[in-house]
Design a protein around this motif. Sequence first.
Motif, mmCIF file in Angstrom:
data_model
loop_
_atom_site.group_PDB
_atom_site.id
_atom_site.type_symbol
_atom_site.label_atom_id
_atom_site.label_comp_id
_atom_site.label_asym_id
_atom_site.label_seq_id
_atom_site.Cartn_x
_atom_site.Cartn_y
_atom_site.Cartn_z
ATOM 1 N N THR A 145 0.835 -1.211 0.000
ATOM 2 C CA THR A 145 0.000 0.000 0.000
ATOM 3 C C THR A 145 0.866 1.255 0.000
ATOM 4 O OG1 THR A 145 -1.760 -1.152 1.201
ATOM 5 C CG2 THR A 145 -1.825 1.249 1.206
ATOM 6 N N MET A 146 1.899 1.266 0.850
ATOM 7 C CA MET A 146 2.781 2.432 0.931
ATOM 8 C C MET A 146 3.577 2.617 -0.357
ATOM 9 S SD MET A 146 4.172 2.297 4.881
ATOM 10 C CE MET A 146 5.176 3.776 4.641
ATOM 11 N N ALA A 147 4.019 1.514 -0.973
ATOM 12 C CA ALA A 147 4.760 1.617 -2.236
ATOM 13 C C ALA A 147 3.860 2.190 -3.330
ATOM 14 C CB ALA A 147 5.292 0.249 -2.645
ATOM 15 N N TYR A 148 2.623 1.742 -3.377
ATOM 16 C CA TYR A 148 1.671 2.231 -4.382
ATOM 17 C C TYR A 148 1.382 3.717 -4.187
ATOM 18 C CZ TYR A 148 -2.506 2.483 -7.293
ATOM 19 O OH TYR A 148 -3.436 2.824 -8.251
ATOM 20 N N MET A 149 1.420 4.164 -2.926
ATOM 21 C CA MET A 149 1.143 5.573 -2.618
ATOM 22 C C MET A 149 2.376 6.461 -2.804
ATOM 23 S SD MET A 149 -1.290 5.054 0.758
ATOM 24 C CE MET A 149 -1.456 6.818 1.043
ATOM 25 N N GLY A 150 3.510 5.857 -3.161
ATOM 26 C CA GLY A 150 4.691 6.652 -3.473
ATOM 27 C C GLY A 150 5.652 6.886 -2.332
ATOM 28 N N PHE A 151 5.626 6.044 -1.302
ATOM 29 C CA PHE A 151 6.535 6.227 -0.162
ATOM 30 C C PHE A 151 7.948 5.721 -0.438
ATOM 31 C CE2 PHE A 151 2.543 6.829 2.030
ATOM 32 C CZ PHE A 151 2.847 7.723 3.051
ATOM 33 N N GLY A 152 8.150 5.058 -1.562
ATOM 34 C CA GLY A 152 9.494 4.639 -1.951
ATOM 35 C C GLY A 152 10.142 3.696 -0.966
ATOM 36 N N VAL A 153 11.367 4.036 -0.550
ATOM 37 C CA VAL A 153 12.152 3.168 0.311
ATOM 38 C C VAL A 153 11.469 2.911 1.653
ATOM 39 C CG1 VAL A 153 13.472 5.058 1.370
ATOM 40 C CG2 VAL A 153 14.487 2.777 1.197
ATOM 41 N N TRP A 154 10.621 3.842 2.110
ATOM 42 C CA TRP A 154 9.955 3.690 3.412
ATOM 43 C C TRP A 154 8.895 2.599 3.396
ATOM 44 C CZ3 TRP A 154 12.331 5.294 7.440
ATOM 45 C CH2 TRP A 154 13.218 6.372 7.326
ATOM 46 N N ALA A 155 8.436 2.239 2.218
ATOM 47 C CA ALA A 155 7.516 1.100 2.106
ATOM 48 C C ALA A 155 8.227 -0.189 2.528
ATOM 49 C CB ALA A 155 6.996 0.969 0.675
ATOM 50 N N LEU A 156 9.495 -0.340 2.107
ATOM 51 C CA LEU A 156 10.277 -1.509 2.491
ATOM 52 C C LEU A 156 10.618 -1.490 3.976
ATOM 53 C CD1 LEU A 156 12.718 -1.569 -0.560
ATOM 54 C CD2 LEU A 156 10.855 -3.169 -0.113
ATOM 55 N N VAL A 157 10.927 -0.316 4.497
ATOM 56 C CA VAL A 157 11.243 -0.181 5.926
ATOM 57 C C VAL A 157 10.028 -0.554 6.767
ATOM 58 C CG1 VAL A 157 11.917 1.422 7.752
ATOM 59 C CG2 VAL A 157 12.973 1.598 5.489
ATOM 60 N N ALA A 158 8.861 -0.036 6.399
ATOM 61 C CA ALA A 158 7.637 -0.322 7.138
ATOM 62 C C ALA A 158 7.304 -1.812 7.098
ATOM 63 C CB ALA A 158 6.473 0.486 6.565
ATOM 64 N N GLN A 159 7.482 -2.411 5.932
ATOM 65 C CA GLN A 159 7.214 -3.843 5.811
ATOM 66 C C GLN A 159 8.113 -4.643 6.746
ATOM 67 O OE1 GLN A 159 8.661 -5.650 2.289
ATOM 68 N NE2 GLN A 159 7.550 -7.567 2.581
ATOM 69 N N ASN A 160 9.400 -4.314 6.760
ATOM 70 C CA ASN A 160 10.371 -5.011 7.599
ATOM 71 C C ASN A 160 10.038 -4.873 9.082
ATOM 72 O OD1 ASN A 160 13.046 -4.808 9.287
ATOM 73 N ND2 ASN A 160 13.580 -6.036 7.494
ATOM 74 N N LEU A 161 9.769 -3.652 9.524
ATOM 75 C CA LEU A 161 9.544 -3.394 10.947
ATOM 76 C C LEU A 161 8.206 -3.951 11.420
ATOM 77 C CD1 LEU A 161 10.939 -2.062 13.327
ATOM 78 C CD2 LEU A 161 9.782 0.069 12.778
ATOM 79 N N LEU A 162 7.172 -3.823 10.602
ATOM 80 C CA LEU A 162 5.858 -4.341 10.982
ATOM 81 C C LEU A 162 5.870 -5.862 11.099
ATOM 82 C CD1 LEU A 162 3.338 -2.132 8.981
ATOM 83 C CD2 LEU A 162 3.378 -2.481 11.455
ATOM 84 N N SER A 163 6.663 -6.522 10.282
ATOM 85 C CA SER A 163 6.779 -7.974 10.369
ATOM 86 C C SER A 163 7.349 -8.383 11.723
ATOM 87 C CB SER A 163 7.671 -8.491 9.238
ATOM 88 O OG SER A 163 7.823 -9.885 9.330
ATOM 89 N N VAL A 164 8.380 -7.677 12.174
ATOM 90 C CA VAL A 164 8.995 -7.970 13.476
ATOM 91 C C VAL A 164 8.010 -7.687 14.606
ATOM 92 C CG1 VAL A 164 10.853 -7.338 15.062
ATOM 93 C CG2 VAL A 164 11.314 -7.495 12.608
ATOM 94 N N ILE A 165 7.328 -6.550 14.539
ATOM 95 C CA ILE A 165 6.387 -6.164 15.598
ATOM 96 C C ILE A 165 5.259 -7.186 15.718
ATOM 97 C CG2 ILE A 165 4.660 -4.443 16.280
ATOM 98 C CD1 ILE A 165 6.467 -2.314 14.986
ATOM 99 N N THR A 166 4.631 -7.512 14.604
ATOM 100 C CA THR A 166 3.495 -8.436 14.631
ATOM 101 C C THR A 166 3.918 -9.816 15.084
ATOM 102 O OG1 THR A 166 2.575 -7.220 12.751
ATOM 103 C CG2 THR A 166 1.554 -9.312 13.289
ATOM 104 N N ASN A 167 5.032 -10.301 14.580
ATOM 105 C CA ASN A 167 5.534 -11.612 14.967
ATOM 106 C C ASN A 167 5.784 -11.686 16.467
ATOM 107 O OD1 ASN A 167 6.666 -14.290 14.076
ATOM 108 N ND2 ASN A 167 8.481 -13.445 15.042
ATOM 109 N N SER A 168 6.371 -10.632 17.032
ATOM 110 C CA SER A 168 6.667 -10.599 18.467
ATOM 111 C C SER A 168 5.389 -10.554 19.300
ATOM 112 C CB SER A 168 7.545 -9.390 18.793
ATOM 113 O OG SER A 168 8.796 -9.484 18.147
ATOM 114 N N ILE A 169 4.436 -9.743 18.881
ATOM 115 C CA ILE A 169 3.178 -9.619 19.636
ATOM 116 C C ILE A 169 2.427 -10.948 19.669
ATOM 117 C CG2 ILE A 169 0.872 -8.573 19.620
ATOM 118 C CD1 ILE A 169 2.182 -6.007 18.611
#
Length: 491
Positions: A165-189
């Motif tokens: 969603t973030m990549a489609y909206m034009g967030f560029g590199v931050w789309a990859l950062v968000a994907q990486n960090l959210l995966s860790v957060i959700t997995n831990s929770i």
Amino acid sequence: MIQDDRLKVKTVSGFFWQFGQKVIGQVLSFIVSVVLARLLMPDEYGIVALCAMFMAFVGLFVGSGLNIALIQKKNVDELDLNTIFISGLVLSVFFYLVVFFLSPSIAVLFENEQVSPVLRVMSLGMIISAFSGIQSAYVSRQLDFRKFFFSSLTGTLLSGVIGVTMAYMGFGVWALVAQNLLSVITNSIVLLLIVDWRPKWMFSWQRFLGMYSFAWKQIVANFTATFSEQLRGYVMGIKYSPADLAYYNRGDGIPGVIYNNFNGTINSVLFPALAKLQDDRETVKRALSRSMKISSYIIFPAMFGLAAMADKIVYILYTEKWLPAVPFMQLVCVIYAFSLIGGANVQALTAMGRSDVVMKLELFKRPIMISVLLFTMFISPLAIAIGQCVYCVFICFVNAYPNKRVLGYSIRAQIMDVLANFFVSIIMAIVVYLIGLLPMNIYCCFFSQILAGMIFYFCISKLTKNDSFMYLYSMLGEYLNKKFNVSIKNE
């Protein structure tokens, strides 16, 4: 005998849960990566790849060796668990602060100002992971890998949706950062919610030092391995460009998915299982031999077949802009094919408590790897990949050597265990490659290659009564039969 049967049942069950988790998780990740590769540019992938390499290096010091020591230890109590939890949490905060203040200098090194903020955000994952590190080790000790299934699946699905969603909206590199960090957060929770363990403020220096006597050797071994592995990426990123690094990483993408799905599953289940059997040398040897046969039966045809049709895969999935990744993908396939032999040997040595041998192996191997890298770095990025491929083939024999003494499992015996699977896989790959030369539509050719390769390999396995094929067939039948009988009884 009853205990061995229970361990076998738990190991087989753990394998299927872990394999299911990896297959579904990696398929979802793969779909997300294909979409992101089409939306983003190689340079943007390169920035995240540089940061991920640095984080993998720093992460070695944040409890990884201690968690392995926790899994390897025969008897563990609450004091052990809480000692490792507090140690991991303190270390994660300390190293986050180190990364936070060093990130501007790292950005200058790579001549890219975006590296600094990206690194600061991505490194938050260290602290988050520290809160679920014990739960992760607990699941591995109990071989209850279905809990990994649910945590990983949830994290992959949610982070993938947000990233695309973030990549489609034009967030560029931050789309990859968000994907990486959210995966860790959700997995831990999810792990915190489904694993019934909560920390207490208990700490023992005696217990810490006891486990650290095993862990520090593992940390040194992992540090040496990771440093030399990541050095290749740093050279590509600094001497050449982030795009060159992105091409290599993209070439690693699909082979990595396949390799981690199966061999990663076997190793993650094999280590705690062997750790429980570490006093029985002959049983460990048989388990390692079986692991070699099964892994090679799956990984060899997958990797060599993938290398034979890499050009079509890259073009179809990632578009023409990623075609420079094709030769990297082919070389990575060879690397992964031989890595399974070395990796399984190291897993067995670690499970036997021989972290000293693992450390010596790494200290011997890595100067050789660095020498190869220094020799090839002035030629081209492709030369670097070729050099690492040759090194990997050599090192699989180095990793196998100590188990002749530790387990009585010689290099010759290991080669004989995988030789038949190797030759059949090579012949299958040649057939697949020749089909790719036929003048037909690229999509028809692609699916024809896959179908022909699978049919050829299955038929040869059936006709020759391949040992690994027969074992997998019987194991799957036994597992499904037990599950079916249990469900009938419950009804």
